[in-house]
Design a protein around this motif. Structure first.
Motif, PDB file in Angstrom:
ATOM      1  N   HIS A  88       0.810  -1.211   0.000  1.00 39.98           N
ATOM      2  CA  HIS A  88       0.000   0.000   0.000  1.00 39.98           C
ATOM      3  C   HIS A  88       0.848   1.269   0.000  1.00 39.98           C
ATOM      4  O   HIS A  88       0.450   2.275  -0.581  1.00 39.98           O
ATOM      5  CB  HIS A  88      -0.926   0.031   1.219  1.00 39.98           C
ATOM      6  N   THR A  89       1.991   1.215   0.679  1.00 42.34           N
ATOM      7  CA  THR A  89       2.857   2.384   0.809  1.00 42.34           C
ATOM      8  C   THR A  89       4.294   1.963   0.474  1.00 42.34           C
ATOM      9  O   THR A  89       5.047   1.555   1.364  1.00 42.34           O
ATOM     10  CB  THR A  89       2.791   2.951   2.248  1.00 42.34           C
ATOM     11  N   PRO A  90       4.670   2.056  -0.804  1.00 39.57           N
ATOM     12  CA  PRO A  90       5.993   1.582  -1.211  1.00 39.57           C
ATOM     13  C   PRO A  90       7.161   2.190  -0.431  1.00 39.57           C
ATOM     14  O   PRO A  90       8.077   1.473  -0.034  1.00 39.57           O
ATOM     15  CB  PRO A  90       6.065   1.939  -2.695  1.00 39.57           C
ATOM     16  N   PRO A 129      12.661   0.358   4.688  1.00 36.93           N
ATOM     17  CA  PRO A 129      13.425  -0.225   5.797  1.00 36.93           C
ATOM     18  C   PRO A 129      13.297  -1.750   5.853  1.00 36.93           C
ATOM     19  O   PRO A 129      14.273  -2.452   6.091  1.00 36.93           O
ATOM     20  CB  PRO A 129      12.821   0.424   7.045  1.00 36.93           C
ATOM     21  N   TYR A 130      12.088  -2.261   5.630  1.00 34.55           N
ATOM     22  CA  TYR A 130      11.890  -3.716   5.631  1.00 34.55           C
ATOM     23  C   TYR A 130      12.721  -4.372   4.541  1.00 34.55           C
ATOM     24  O   TYR A 130      13.423  -5.349   4.804  1.00 34.55           O
ATOM     25  CB  TYR A 130      10.409  -4.057   5.429  1.00 34.55           C
ATOM     26  N   THR A 185       4.189  -4.968   8.037  1.00 38.06           N
ATOM     27  CA  THR A 185       2.719  -5.017   8.104  1.00 38.06           C
ATOM     28  C   THR A 185       1.995  -3.670   8.014  1.00 38.06           C
ATOM     29  O   THR A 185       0.887  -3.637   7.464  1.00 38.06           O
ATOM     30  CB  THR A 185       2.246  -5.793   9.347  1.00 38.06           C
ATOM     31  N   PRO A 186       2.553  -2.562   8.489  1.00 40.01           N
ATOM     32  CA  PRO A 186       1.793  -1.312   8.339  1.00 40.01           C
ATOM     33  C   PRO A 186       1.665  -0.847   6.883  1.00 40.01           C
ATOM     34  O   PRO A 186       0.808  -0.021   6.584  1.00 40.01           O
ATOM     35  CB  PRO A 186       2.605  -0.289   9.140  1.00 40.01           C
ATOM     36  N   TYR A 187       2.504  -1.370   6.008  1.00 39.89           N
ATOM     37  CA  TYR A 187       2.582  -0.858   4.641  1.00 39.89           C
ATOM     38  C   TYR A 187       2.178  -1.861   3.568  1.00 39.89           C
ATOM     39  O   TYR A 187       2.239  -1.553   2.377  1.00 39.89           O
ATOM     40  CB  TYR A 187       4.010  -0.383   4.354  1.00 39.89           C
ATOM     41  N   SER A 188       1.770  -3.050   3.991  1.00 41.53           N
ATOM     42  CA  SER A 188       1.467  -4.084   3.009  1.00 41.53           C
ATOM     43  C   SER A 188       0.426  -5.052   3.543  1.00 41.53           C
ATOM     44  O   SER A 188       0.185  -5.125   4.747  1.00 41.53           O
ATOM     45  CB  SER A 188       2.736  -4.868   2.656  1.00 41.53           C
ATOM     46  N   GLU A 189      -0.145  -5.773   2.630  1.00 40.30           N
ATOM     47  CA  GLU A 189      -1.053  -6.863   2.971  1.00 40.30           C
ATOM     48  C   GLU A 189      -0.565  -8.068   2.168  1.00 40.30           C
ATOM     49  O   GLU A 189      -0.834  -8.184   0.974  1.00 40.30           O
ATOM     50  CB  GLU A 189      -2.482  -6.499   2.589  1.00 40.30           C
TER      51      GLU A 189
END
Length: 97
Positions: free
Chosen positions: A13-15, A20-21, A82-86
């Motif tokens: 959702h937020t590239p 960092p990941y 997890t905050p930026y992807s599903e």
């Protein structure tokens, strides 16, 4: 011995939030003797709705893939993702006939 794999599919959702990941994940792979075989962020999905992200990570065995996922190191990495992807992640092994 059959190789083990992580098969990951989903959506980012937020590239920029994933930076960092991705950098830590890439460095972490070497510590568990794994490598990315496929990384496609815009897959051509023809059936279903798995998202456009597809990543396959190879390990020496399914047991190694499971151990890597359950490791403290990867559990910490999940928090960065997890905050930026599903994403979904399946652990499987190659077919040896």
């Amino acid at each position: 011995m059959a190789k083990g794999y992580w098969v990951c599919t989903g959506t980012i959702h937020t590239p920029l939030g994933m930076v960092p990941y991705i950098s830590k994940f890439t460095a972490w792979l070497a510590t568990v003797n794994a490598r990315i075989l496929i990384r496609d962020l815009s897959s051509d999905v023809r059936e279903g709705s798995p998202g456009t992200v597809n990543v396959i990570v190879e390990f020496d065995s399914k047991e190694n893939a499971i151990d890597a996922y359950e490791s403290e190191g990867y559990q910490e990495l999940i928090k960065l993702r997890t905050p930026y992807s599903e994403l979904s992640l399946t652990i499987t092994e190659e077919l040896n006939e």
